[in-house]
Design a protein around this motif. Structure first.
Motif, PDB file in Angstrom:
ATOM      1  N   ARG A  57      17.192  -9.044  29.288  1.00 51.56           N
ATOM      2  CA  ARG A  57      16.417  -7.988  29.947  1.00 51.56           C
ATOM      3  C   ARG A  57      17.278  -6.750  30.196  1.00 51.56           C
ATOM      4  O   ARG A  57      16.776  -5.632  30.170  1.00 51.56           O
ATOM      5  CB  ARG A  57      15.849  -8.516  31.261  1.00 51.56           C
ATOM      6  N   GLY A  58      18.538  -6.956  30.506  1.00 55.42           N
ATOM      7  CA  GLY A  58      19.428  -5.821  30.715  1.00 55.42           C
ATOM      8  C   GLY A  58      19.190  -5.066  31.995  1.00 55.42           C
ATOM      9  O   GLY A  58      19.535  -3.884  32.092  1.00 55.42           O
ATOM     10  N   LEU A  59      18.620  -5.715  32.989  1.00 53.72           N
ATOM     11  CA  LEU A  59      18.400  -5.067  34.278  1.00 53.72           C
ATOM     12  C   LEU A  59      19.656  -5.162  35.131  1.00 53.72           C
ATOM     13  O   LEU A  59      20.450  -6.103  34.986  1.00 53.72           O
ATOM     14  CB  LEU A  59      17.226  -5.727  35.004  1.00 53.72           C
ATOM     15  N   SER A  60      19.840  -4.222  36.024  1.00 60.64           N
ATOM     16  CA  SER A  60      21.032  -4.243  36.873  1.00 60.64           C
ATOM     17  C   SER A  60      21.069  -5.480  37.756  1.00 60.64           C
ATOM     18  O   SER A  60      22.135  -5.971  38.122  1.00 60.64           O
ATOM     19  CB  SER A  60      21.085  -2.983  37.735  1.00 60.64           C
ATOM     20  N   THR A  61      19.891  -6.008  38.088  1.00 57.00           N
ATOM     21  CA  THR A  61      19.812  -7.205  38.930  1.00 57.00           C
ATOM     22  C   THR A  61      19.582  -8.472  38.121  1.00 57.00           C
ATOM     23  O   THR A  61      19.589  -9.573  38.672  1.00 57.00           O
ATOM     24  CB  THR A  61      18.673  -7.061  39.943  1.00 57.00           C
ATOM     25  N   ASP A  62      19.371  -8.335  36.821  1.00 56.48           N
ATOM     26  CA  ASP A  62      19.060  -9.491  35.975  1.00 56.48           C
ATOM     27  C   ASP A  62      19.452  -9.166  34.538  1.00 56.48           C
ATOM     28  O   ASP A  62      18.610  -9.078  33.654  1.00 56.48           O
ATOM     29  CB  ASP A  62      17.567  -9.815  36.072  1.00 56.48           C
ATOM     30  N   ALA A  63      20.770  -8.999  34.317  1.00 58.04           N
ATOM     31  CA  ALA A  63      21.223  -8.531  33.007  1.00 58.04           C
ATOM     32  C   ALA A  63      20.936  -9.544  31.911  1.00 58.04           C
ATOM     33  O   ALA A  63      20.429  -9.193  30.842  1.00 58.04           O
ATOM     34  CB  ALA A  63      22.715  -8.213  33.057  1.00 58.04           C
ATOM     35  N   PHE A  64      21.247 -10.823  32.146  1.00 52.05           N
ATOM     36  CA  PHE A  64      21.167 -11.812  31.072  1.00 52.05           C
ATOM     37  C   PHE A  64      19.911 -12.682  31.123  1.00 52.05           C
ATOM     38  O   PHE A  64      19.780 -13.609  30.337  1.00 52.05           O
ATOM     39  CB  PHE A  64      22.420 -12.697  31.087  1.00 52.05           C
ATOM     40  N   GLY A  65      19.005 -12.397  32.032  1.00 55.64           N
ATOM     41  CA  GLY A  65      17.737 -13.104  32.023  1.00 55.64           C
ATOM     42  C   GLY A  65      16.908 -12.689  30.819  1.00 55.64           C
ATOM     43  O   GLY A  65      17.103 -11.618  30.239  1.00 55.64           O
ATOM     44  N   THR A  66      15.989 -13.547  30.399  1.00 51.92           N
ATOM     45  CA  THR A  66      15.175 -13.241  29.224  1.00 51.92           C
ATOM     46  C   THR A  66      13.803 -13.861  29.340  1.00 51.92           C
ATOM     47  O   THR A  66      13.623 -14.921  29.959  1.00 51.92           O
ATOM     48  CB  THR A  66      15.850 -13.744  27.938  1.00 51.92           C
ATOM     49  N   ILE A  69      39.194  -6.044  11.382  1.00 49.93           N
ATOM     50  CA  ILE A  69      38.656  -6.667  12.585  1.00 49.93           C
ATOM     51  C   ILE A  69      37.512  -5.775  13.049  1.00 49.93           C
ATOM     52  O   ILE A  69      37.687  -4.562  13.213  1.00 49.93           O
ATOM     53  CB  ILE A  69      39.711  -6.790  13.695  1.00 49.93           C
ATOM     54  N   VAL A  70      36.343  -6.364  13.199  1.00 46.50           N
ATOM     55  CA  VAL A  70      35.178  -5.620  13.670  1.00 46.50           C
ATOM     56  C   VAL A  70      35.113  -5.719  15.188  1.00 46.50           C
ATOM     57  O   VAL A  70      35.116  -6.823  15.752  1.00 46.50           O
ATOM     58  CB  VAL A  70      33.880  -6.147  13.039  1.00 46.50           C
ATOM     59  N   LEU A  71      35.090  -4.583  15.853  1.00 46.21           N
ATOM     60  CA  LEU A  71      34.953  -4.518  17.307  1.00 46.21           C
ATOM     61  C   LEU A  71      33.556  -3.989  17.633  1.00 46.21           C
ATOM     62  O   LEU A  71      33.091  -3.023  17.020  1.00 46.21           O
ATOM     63  CB  LEU A  71      35.997  -3.585  17.920  1.00 46.21           C
ATOM     64  N   ILE A  72      32.876  -4.609  18.592  1.00 40.58           N
ATOM     65  CA  ILE A  72      31.536  -4.159  18.972  1.00 40.58           C
ATOM     66  C   ILE A  72      31.484  -3.984  20.479  1.00 40.58           C
ATOM     67  O   ILE A  72      31.741  -4.915  21.237  1.00 40.58           O
ATOM     68  CB  ILE A  72      30.438  -5.152  18.537  1.00 40.58           C
ATOM     69  N   LYS A  73      31.150  -2.776  20.902  1.00 39.14           N
ATOM     70  CA  LYS A  73      30.943  -2.465  22.324  1.00 39.14           C
ATOM     71  C   LYS A  73      29.441  -2.524  22.580  1.00 39.14           C
ATOM     72  O   LYS A  73      28.673  -1.803  21.949  1.00 39.14           O
ATOM     73  CB  LYS A  73      31.490  -1.080  22.666  1.00 39.14           C
ATOM     74  N   ILE A  74      29.021  -3.387  23.508  1.00 39.98           N
ATOM     75  CA  ILE A  74      27.603  -3.672  23.700  1.00 39.98           C
ATOM     76  C   ILE A  74      27.217  -3.407  25.148  1.00 39.98           C
ATOM     77  O   ILE A  74      27.624  -4.151  26.058  1.00 39.98           O
ATOM     78  CB  ILE A  74      27.287  -5.140  23.348  1.00 39.98           C
ATOM     79  N   PRO A  75      26.413  -2.387  25.425  1.00 34.84           N
ATOM     80  CA  PRO A  75      25.971  -2.157  26.807  1.00 34.84           C
ATOM     81  C   PRO A  75      24.915  -3.183  27.203  1.00 34.84           C
ATOM     82  O   PRO A  75      23.996  -3.470  26.438  1.00 34.84           O
ATOM     83  CB  PRO A  75      25.382  -0.750  26.751  1.00 34.84           C
ATOM     84  N   ARG A  76      25.051  -3.755  28.380  1.00 30.96           N
ATOM     85  CA  ARG A  76      24.086  -4.783  28.771  1.00 30.96           C
ATOM     86  C   ARG A  76      23.086  -4.317  29.825  1.00 30.96           C
ATOM     87  O   ARG A  76      22.162  -5.056  30.164  1.00 30.96           O
ATOM     88  CB  ARG A  76      24.801  -6.045  29.251  1.00 30.96           C
ATOM     89  N   SER A  77      23.274  -3.115  30.355  1.00 30.61           N
ATOM     90  CA  SER A  77      22.312  -2.571  31.318  1.00 30.61           C
ATOM     91  C   SER A  77      22.483  -1.063  31.375  1.00 30.61           C
ATOM     92  O   SER A  77      23.373  -0.494  30.735  1.00 30.61           O
ATOM     93  CB  SER A  77      22.518  -3.193  32.710  1.00 30.61           C
ATOM     94  N   GLY A  78      21.607  -0.392  32.134  1.00 29.53           N
ATOM     95  CA  GLY A  78      21.681   1.051  32.259  1.00 29.53           C
ATOM     96  C   GLY A  78      20.886   1.756  31.185  1.00 29.53           C
ATOM     97  O   GLY A  78      20.115   1.151  30.438  1.00 29.53           O
ATOM     98  N   THR A  79      21.094   3.057  31.073  1.00 29.48           N
ATOM     99  CA  THR A  79      20.319   3.865  30.129  1.00 29.48           C
ATOM    100  C   THR A  79      20.867   3.797  28.709  1.00 29.48           C
ATOM    101  O   THR A  79      20.150   4.080  27.751  1.00 29.48           O
ATOM    102  CB  THR A  79      20.290   5.333  30.579  1.00 29.48           C
ATOM    103  N   ASN A  80      22.138   3.428  28.554  1.00 36.22           N
ATOM    104  CA  ASN A  80      22.730   3.350  27.224  1.00 36.22           C
ATOM    105  C   ASN A  80      22.201   2.128  26.495  1.00 36.22           C
ATOM    106  O   ASN A  80      22.306   1.001  26.973  1.00 36.22           O
ATOM    107  CB  ASN A  80      24.250   3.280  27.332  1.00 36.22           C
ATOM    108  N   GLN A  81      21.615   2.332  25.319  1.00 35.80           N
ATOM    109  CA  GLN A  81      21.108   1.215  24.529  1.00 35.80           C
ATOM    110  C   GLN A  81      21.668   1.228  23.111  1.00 35.80           C
ATOM    111  O   GLN A  81      21.047   0.739  22.178  1.00 35.80           O
ATOM    112  CB  GLN A  81      19.577   1.230  24.505  1.00 35.80           C
ATOM    113  N   THR A  82      22.890   1.783  22.965  1.00 34.95           N
ATOM    114  CA  THR A  82      23.542   1.875  21.663  1.00 34.95           C
ATOM    115  C   THR A  82      24.778   1.006  21.612  1.00 34.95           C
ATOM    116  O   THR A  82      25.692   1.141  22.436  1.00 34.95           O
ATOM    117  CB  THR A  82      23.945   3.330  21.345  1.00 34.95           C
ATOM    118  N   ALA A  83      24.817   0.096  20.644  1.00 40.25           N
ATOM    119  CA  ALA A  83      26.014  -0.701  20.389  1.00 40.25           C
ATOM    120  C   ALA A  83      26.882   0.042  19.387  1.00 40.25           C
ATOM    121  O   ALA A  83      26.393   0.490  18.343  1.00 40.25           O
ATOM    122  CB  ALA A  83      25.643  -2.079  19.848  1.00 40.25           C
ATOM    123  N   ASN A  84      28.164   0.174  19.710  1.00 41.23           N
ATOM    124  CA  ASN A  84      29.111   0.898  18.864  1.00 41.23           C
ATOM    125  C   ASN A  84      29.962  -0.095  18.079  1.00 41.23           C
ATOM    126  O   ASN A  84      30.601  -0.968  18.661  1.00 41.23           O
ATOM    127  CB  ASN A  84      30.024   1.797  19.693  1.00 41.23           C
TER     128      ASN A  84
END
Length: 426
Positions: A201-210, A137-152
């Motif tokens: 976009r990953g902004l704190s006020t607009d995470a899922f906008g594009t 089973i592949v698990l993926i942790k995906i940051p959507r905002s903030g300074t972290n831009q690494t998916a594990n």
């Protein structure tokens, strides 16, 4: 995440895994597979009615076609609030979504008597994608905002129940357009792992906008080393899948079909909703909700294939899909994003991706509160799909015939809303 912290988490996790309207119609049981002496137990999860901050109950039943079952005095009461599920290698994995915090992962299996039994219980990081891939089973942790831009990425072997590999990917670099690649799900395609993603976009006020609502992307990873090989791109529809919503399915011929909701929206600059406070949204995608295809043995979209489901359905969008078999899919549909119909129109359809035909499902209740979505199953003969249908007048499992698109009411579930249906063998 610091490397030292990641190693500690992985080591602890590995150790923990090791240690631990309703017209009733008659239903015809599918013919048993010859020479198959195994039995099937169905797993139904239920969120208790009139309760908040509680997790699902897990119920086990022998048939989805008749009878009733209640959470009162039955089932396994889980801990936590939000639970997500995946079934692989005849094991049922229940994952607690920790909303950024570590969450419990509990594994269940059936004993020789067909009783659901806990196999292991361990802590893992909260992840947004969990999908079967070969023996893992592949698990993926995906940051959507903030300074972290690494998916594990984590590979958990479903048989050994231990982490057997990891990988990290820079999602800003992967997107290549100044936004973030946010994986919607992952799917095995031959010996490759396909991971479609949205650009956000990953902004704190607009995470899922594009700023890129009219494009389609699928990342191709080698396996088991999870190395990025290429990105498949198209612009005939929008992104495949949605947040924690699988948009890919592989048929018996080895081809993979991608389902796009075409649902990107932005807040309306002036208009407010019925509450007078919340801004309405407007659809930004100009592409139709559609189905695309990647042929077996290729890593490119098939330019000869395009199924415009929005057009065939009279303007509806694909919310999610369940593969029944032989080219037939159940589709949960809704009205146009950014309109009242988005929330008020919930309908079920069956499509044939080979013939590109569309049928609305008949035989369902007139008023439906919710469907089960990502956790539906099909019959062993690939003719019928099962899903939970929750209504103000009662909650039932319905069987959807892939040929006729006729719904037949089956098992009644009392005490709460049905959230998942799965099956295990013993």
């Amino acid at each position: 995440m610091k490397i030292s912290n990641k190693i500690a988490i992985l080591a602890a996790t590995s150790l923990a895994i090791l240690s631990a309207c309703d017209k009733k119609t008659s239903f015809v049981e599918p013919d048993p597979v010859s020479e198959d002496t195994t039995k099937t137990k169905y797993i139904v999860t239920v969120t208790p009615a009139n309760s908040t901050g509680v997790a699902d109950y897990i119920l086990e039943v022998d048939s989805l076609h008749k009878g009733s079952i209640s959470i009162l005095g039955n089932g396994i009461e889980q801990e936590g609030t939000y639970r997500y599920y995946v079934t692989h290698k005849n094991k049922f994995f229940s994952m607690l979504y920790g909303q950024g915090n570590p969450g419990a992962v509990t594994t269940y299996g059936l004993n020789a008597a067909g009783k659901l039994t806990k196999i292991s219980n361990f802590q893992s990081e909260t992840v947004q994608t969990f999908a079967p891939m070969k023996d893992d089973i592949v698990l993926i942790k995906i940051p959507r905002s903030g300074t972290n831009q690494t998916a594990n990425f984590f590979r958990v072997n479903a048989d050994k129940q231990e982490i057997v590999g990891t990988a990290d990917h820079d999602i800003v670099k992967l997107a290549g357009n100044g936004e973030r690649a946010h994986f919607t799900w992952a799917t095995q395609f031959g010996d490759k792992l396909l991971a479609p993603y949205m650009s956000i976009r990953g902004l704190s006020t607009d995470a899922f906008g594009t700023s890129f609502p009219d494009s389609t992307w699928v990342a191709v990873f080698s396996y088991p080393d999870l190395r990025l090989e290429k990105i498949i791109r198209d612009n005939r529809t929008a992104s495949i899948g949605a947040y924690m919503n699988n948009g890919l399915a592989v048929d018996e011929q080895g081809d993979v079909y991608g389902f796009s909701p075409a649902s990107a929206t932005e807040p309306h600059p002036t208009e407010l909703g019925p509450d007078g406070k919340t801004k309405l949204t407007i659809q930004t995608t100009t592409k139709p909700s559609a189905i695309v295809r990647i042929k077996k043995g290729t890593t490119a979209f098939d330019q000869t294939y395009f199924f415009n489901v929005q057009e065939k359905s009279g303007g509806h969008h694909i919310a999610n899909q369940t593969y029944i078999g032989k080219g037939k899919f159940m589709l949960n549909m809704y009205g146009a994003p950014g309109t009242v119909a988005y929330n008020n129109t919930r309908k079920l359809a069956v499509v044939d991706v080979y013939a590109q035909t569309f049928k609305w499902v008949t035989g369902l209740p007139e008023v439906i509160t919710s469907f089960t979505t990502r956790y539906n199953i099909t019959s062993d003969d690939a003719k019928v799909g099962y899903l939970g249908v929750n209504t103000p007048d009662g909650n039932y499992v319905y069987a959807i015939d892939g040929e006729t698109a006729v719904a037949t009411r089956g098992l009644k579930v009392e005490g709460g809303n049905i959230t998942a249906i799965q099956k295990l063998k013993y």
